[in-house]
Design an enzyme around this catalytic site. Structure first.
Site, PDB file in Angstrom:
ATOM      1  N   ASP A  13       0.819  -1.221   0.000  1.00 59.81           N
ATOM      2  CA  ASP A  13       0.000   0.000   0.000  1.00 59.81           C
ATOM      3  C   ASP A  13       0.851   1.269   0.000  1.00 59.81           C
ATOM      4  O   ASP A  13       0.406   2.319   0.461  1.00 59.81           O
ATOM      5  CB  ASP A  13      -0.951   0.025   1.209  1.00 59.81           C
ATOM      6  CG  ASP A  13      -1.777  -1.244   1.333  1.00 59.81           C
ATOM      7  OD1 ASP A  13      -2.393  -1.637   0.336  1.00 59.81           O
ATOM      8  OD2 ASP A  13      -1.777  -1.845   2.426  1.00 59.81           O
ATOM      9  N   LYS A  16       2.566   2.228  -5.303  1.00 57.41           N
ATOM     10  CA  LYS A  16       3.434   1.873  -6.431  1.00 57.41           C
ATOM     11  C   LYS A  16       2.920   2.423  -7.759  1.00 57.41           C
ATOM     12  O   LYS A  16       3.684   2.652  -8.685  1.00 57.41           O
ATOM     13  CB  LYS A  16       3.600   0.353  -6.500  1.00 57.41           C
ATOM     14  CG  LYS A  16       4.420  -0.218  -5.349  1.00 57.41           C
ATOM     15  CD  LYS A  16       4.665  -1.707  -5.509  1.00 57.41           C
ATOM     16  CE  LYS A  16       3.454  -2.557  -5.217  1.00 57.41           C
ATOM     17  NZ  LYS A  16       3.036  -2.518  -3.801  1.00 57.41           N
ATOM     18  N   GLY A  40      -4.180  -4.642  -3.954  1.00 60.27           N
ATOM     19  CA  GLY A  40      -4.681  -3.711  -4.945  1.00 60.27           C
ATOM     20  C   GLY A  40      -3.930  -2.405  -4.876  1.00 60.27           C
ATOM     21  O   GLY A  40      -3.229  -2.124  -3.919  1.00 60.27           O
ATOM     22  N   HIS A  41      -4.063  -1.628  -5.929  1.00 64.56           N
ATOM     23  CA  HIS A  41      -3.502  -0.287  -5.899  1.00 64.56           C
ATOM     24  C   HIS A  41      -4.471   0.650  -6.604  1.00 64.56           C
ATOM     25  O   HIS A  41      -5.143   0.286  -7.569  1.00 64.56           O
ATOM     26  CB  HIS A  41      -2.111  -0.228  -6.529  1.00 64.56           C
ATOM     27  CG  HIS A  41      -1.958  -1.019  -7.784  1.00 64.56           C
ATOM     28  ND1 HIS A  41      -1.558  -2.332  -7.791  1.00 64.56           N
ATOM     29  CD2 HIS A  41      -2.154  -0.690  -9.079  1.00 64.56           C
ATOM     30  CE1 HIS A  41      -1.508  -2.777  -9.027  1.00 64.56           C
ATOM     31  NE2 HIS A  41      -1.864  -1.807  -9.823  1.00 64.56           N
ATOM     32  N   GLN A 223       2.138  -6.721  -3.395  1.00 63.88           N
ATOM     33  CA  GLN A 223       2.460  -6.710  -1.968  1.00 63.88           C
ATOM     34  C   GLN A 223       3.771  -5.945  -1.731  1.00 63.88           C
ATOM     35  O   GLN A 223       3.972  -4.917  -2.333  1.00 63.88           O
ATOM     36  CB  GLN A 223       2.516  -8.134  -1.394  1.00 63.88           C
ATOM     37  CG  GLN A 223       1.174  -8.851  -1.364  1.00 63.88           C
ATOM     38  CD  GLN A 223       0.838  -9.498  -2.693  1.00 63.88           C
ATOM     39  OE1 GLN A 223       1.657 -10.131  -3.327  1.00 63.88           O
ATOM     40  NE2 GLN A 223      -0.381  -9.338  -3.112  1.00 63.88           N
TER      41      GLN A 223
END
Length: 428
Positions: A13, A16, A40-41, A223
């Site tokens: 988190d 990225k 997720g991003h 991750q």
């Protein structure tokens, strides 16, 4: 042109997508090499926000070829759901390539993930329940289903039946759940075959040829370092290699082809799920960081645990990954603080420890040793040059750079993709 690995330096988190966006117009391929839809991003494009889970963030960049490589585990239902959602918003998703060797998440993997986690009680790992761990376990146990198997009904059925021979005993006799029929799984997977086929490729060959042709390839890790199955806070980790070394095994591109390793690190620290977190805050400061940084999981919606910047973890990440550049994100969240604590070492049972302890027990007992740096009140979201930042913000960045083991090449000063200060060219 270079092969670049982009990874998270903390517990995920970190943002990225910000670094991917910074490189977007200069990158030809963006490759997801590990994990699945368990992370997720969020990517902000203008006034539009996109939450991605399985897909590489490069899918939002025109002209970039997004790749789901062999190290990823793929929930095909989620894959098509994300593709359809992006298509409905006008995003071209036709360039996506999926490795024939990537492993498939099935219904029984998701079921086993959820019931196993519940069975652990207060020893829960904090998984997302999306079947990631059981799918990787099947991969290692050589009973996994790969993307290519979906195109041969005979092989697919044989593999599913073999996997369920054992799993149904576990579900029925240990967890008191119903048995899952092989027909149910086979029919579900076969239903995706026609749509999936045009996307499937020998992605290792494709990527190596791209590098030979002078293309730039960005390997985007899911991750983060402290969740790596080998180098993270085991057992409170993910089930894949989220470090830079995972880019080679997870894509079929040799380590000596990698030119740069960019690690994204937040200006403070967050974590989702169980496990040690030395700088975690349980007071109003932690709530303030969570609210200001909107720290809720992209995939699960869970509130993230929050804490101050941890320099030993950044140094550990720099060493493990061979970091050439850090991208520091969410510096703007700290605006308004009079003093900003930074963890510079740990106290472990009365002894000062300057690096991340190798012992899980010591890391659980580690108490942060802080230094306080001056804060700032000025709005920094409009800064585009380092000199535009307030003096105290500049000094904060430079102090973190000195403590963290590599240069801070870019600094995120707001949520927008263009709200960033670049100090050093990430491709230079």
């Amino acid at each position: 042109m270079p092969a670049i690995v982009l990874i998270g330096a903390q517990w995920g988190d970190e943002g990225k997508g910000k670094a991917t966006d910074l490189l977007g117009s200069r990158v030809d391929y963006v490759v997801k090499f590990n994990g699945g839809n368990n992370a997720g991003h969020t990517v902000v494009v203008g006034d539009k926000k996109y939450a991605l889970h399985l897909l590489p963030s490069g899918i939002l960049s025109p002209g970039v070829t997004p790749v789901i490589a062999n190290g990823v585990v793929v929930d095909i239902e989620v894959l098509f759901s994300e593709l359809d959602a992006l298509s409905a918003r006008g995003v071209d998703v036709s360039r996506l390539l999926v490795s024939a060797n990537a492993h498939v998440i099935t219904h029984y993997h998701r079921t086993i993930d959820k019931v196993t986690e519940r069975f652990l009680g207060n020893r829960q790992i904090g998984t997302t329940g999306r079947g990631i761990g059981p799918t990787y376990a099947d991969k290692i146990n050589r009973v996994g289903i790969r993307i290519q198997d979906i195109f041969d009904e005979g092989i697919l059925r044989q593999k599913v039946e073999g996997a369920l021979d054992q799993k149904n005993h576990l579900l029925v006799k240990v967890y008191n759940r119903r048995a899952i029929s092989a027909d149910e799984i086979v029919d579900d997977l076969l239903s995706y075959a026609d749509r999936l086929r045009p996307m499937v490729a020998d992605t290792s060959l494709e990527l190596n040829r791209a590098l030979e042709d002078g293309k730039t390839v960005l390997f985007e890790g899911g991750q983060a370092t402290m969740l790596d199955v080998d180098h993270g806070t085991y057992p409170f980790v993910t089930s894949s290699n989220a470090t830079s070394g995972g880019a080679a095994t997870g894509s079929g591109v040799a380590p000596n082809r990698i030119d740069r390793v960019i690690a994204v690190v937040k200006a403070y620290t967050t974590r989702v799920g169980a496990g040690p977190f030395p700088t975690e805050l349980f007071d109003a400061s932690g709530e303030w960081l969570r609210a200001r940084g909107f720290e809720f999981g992209t995939t699960t919606g869970r509130p993230r645990r929050t804490g101050w910047y941890d320099a030993p973890i950044a140094r550990y990440s720099a060493r493990i990954n061979g970091v050439t550049d850090f991208v520091l994100t969410k510096l703007d969240v700290l605006t308004g603080l009079e003093k900003i604590p930074v963890c510079v070492a740990y106290d472990v049972d009365g002894t000062r420890v300057d690096e991340v302890p190798v012992s899980q027990t010591d890391f659980h007992h580690a108490v942060p040793i802080y230094e306080e740096l001056p804060g700032w009140d000025e709005d920094i979201t409009g800064a585009r040059e380092f000199s535009d930042l307030p003096r105290a913000a500049q000094e904060y960045v430079l102090a973190l750079e000195e403590m963290s083991g590599s240069r801070m090449s870019a600094i995120g000063v707001g949520p927008g993709r263009d709200e960033i200060v670049v100090r050093h060219d990430l491709l230079d």
